[in-house]
Motif scaffolding. Structure first.
Motif, mmCIF file in Angstrom:
data_model
loop_
_atom_site.group_PDB
_atom_site.id
_atom_site.type_symbol
_atom_site.label_atom_id
_atom_site.label_comp_id
_atom_site.label_asym_id
_atom_site.label_seq_id
_atom_site.Cartn_x
_atom_site.Cartn_y
_atom_site.Cartn_z
ATOM 1 N N TRP A 16 29.044 41.561 39.198
ATOM 2 C CA TRP A 16 29.596 41.309 40.528
ATOM 3 C C TRP A 16 29.961 39.847 40.760
ATOM 4 O O TRP A 16 30.670 39.537 41.710
ATOM 5 C CB TRP A 16 28.711 41.864 41.640
ATOM 6 N N TRP A 23 37.255 34.815 45.459
ATOM 7 C CA TRP A 23 36.975 35.736 46.556
ATOM 8 C C TRP A 23 37.191 35.137 47.928
ATOM 9 O O TRP A 23 36.928 35.788 48.930
ATOM 10 C CB TRP A 23 35.538 36.220 46.493
ATOM 11 N N ALA A 26 39.113 37.376 50.041
ATOM 12 C CA ALA A 26 38.696 38.781 50.059
ATOM 13 C C ALA A 26 38.320 39.207 51.476
ATOM 14 O O ALA A 26 37.831 38.412 52.276
ATOM 15 C CB ALA A 26 37.512 38.997 49.128
ATOM 16 N N LYS A 27 38.557 40.466 51.762
ATOM 17 C CA LYS A 27 38.193 40.998 53.073
ATOM 18 C C LYS A 27 36.680 41.059 53.206
ATOM 19 O O LYS A 27 35.959 41.230 52.230
ATOM 20 C CB LYS A 27 38.755 42.404 53.244
ATOM 21 N N SER A 29 35.013 43.417 54.458
ATOM 22 C CA SER A 29 34.524 44.752 54.101
ATOM 23 C C SER A 29 34.251 44.864 52.603
ATOM 24 O O SER A 29 33.300 45.529 52.186
ATOM 25 C CB SER A 29 35.525 45.823 54.534
ATOM 26 N N ASN A 30 35.065 44.200 51.794
ATOM 27 C CA ASN A 30 34.828 44.217 50.347
ATOM 28 C C ASN A 30 33.567 43.440 49.984
ATOM 29 O O ASN A 30 32.795 43.855 49.122
ATOM 30 C CB ASN A 30 36.028 43.642 49.600
ATOM 31 N N ASN A 32 31.066 43.024 51.944
ATOM 32 C CA ASN A 32 29.933 43.810 52.443
ATOM 33 C C ASN A 32 29.530 44.909 51.459
ATOM 34 O O ASN A 32 28.349 45.236 51.340
ATOM 35 C CB ASN A 32 30.258 44.416 53.805
ATOM 36 N N LYS A 33 30.498 45.469 50.759
ATOM 37 C CA LYS A 33 30.187 46.496 49.759
ATOM 38 C C LYS A 33 29.364 45.903 48.619
ATOM 39 O O LYS A 33 28.409 46.521 48.142
ATOM 40 C CB LYS A 33 31.471 47.108 49.203
ATOM 41 N N ILE A 34 29.732 44.710 48.204
ATOM 42 C CA ILE A 34 28.986 44.061 47.123
ATOM 43 C C ILE A 34 27.596 43.664 47.610
ATOM 44 O O ILE A 34 26.611 43.800 46.884
ATOM 45 C CB ILE A 34 29.776 42.850 46.583
#
Length: 108
Positions: A16, A23, A26-27, A29-30, A32-34
């Motif tokens: 990751w 990044w 990067a959004k 939301s992306n 937050n997924k990580i």
């Protein structure tokens, strides 16, 4: 527990953190997924009950959040750019290229 952390640090974290310097755009939301992936992984490693907060897990284990980790990698990357011997690479951290100032778009 120590072996599980070694597995996390040697196998999962490099996955990751690959390309983390880029990044910045990067959004959320992306990211937050990580971050959710990291939180779930830390919970499984420690068998932490649900009432323990993620921040407590990070503090107790001494592991930085994704956002803090990204900031560290970003600063390290751009410091390397500033001190690079190649003059073309040296100017990559500047928003506009030397000799090519930013121009405003013409209005119609």
């Amino acid at each position: 527990l120590k072996t599980k952390f070694q597995i996390y640090k040697s196998l999962l974290k490099p996955i990751w953190t690959y390309g983390i310097q880029l990044w910045g755009s990067a959004k959320t939301s992306n990211l937050n997924k990580i971050q959710a992936f990291q939180n779930i992984t830390l919970r499984k490693i420690t068998n932490a009950p649900p009432f323990i907060s993620n921040m407590t897990l990070h503090k107790d284990l001494g592991i930085k959040t994704v956002e803090k980790e990204a900031a560290i990698f970003y600063k390290r990357f751009y410091n390397k750019l500033e001190n690079h011997v190649n003059p073309l690479i040296k100017y990559l951290h500047i928003p506009s290229l030397p000799g090519n100032p930013r121009r405003r778009l013409k209005r119609k």
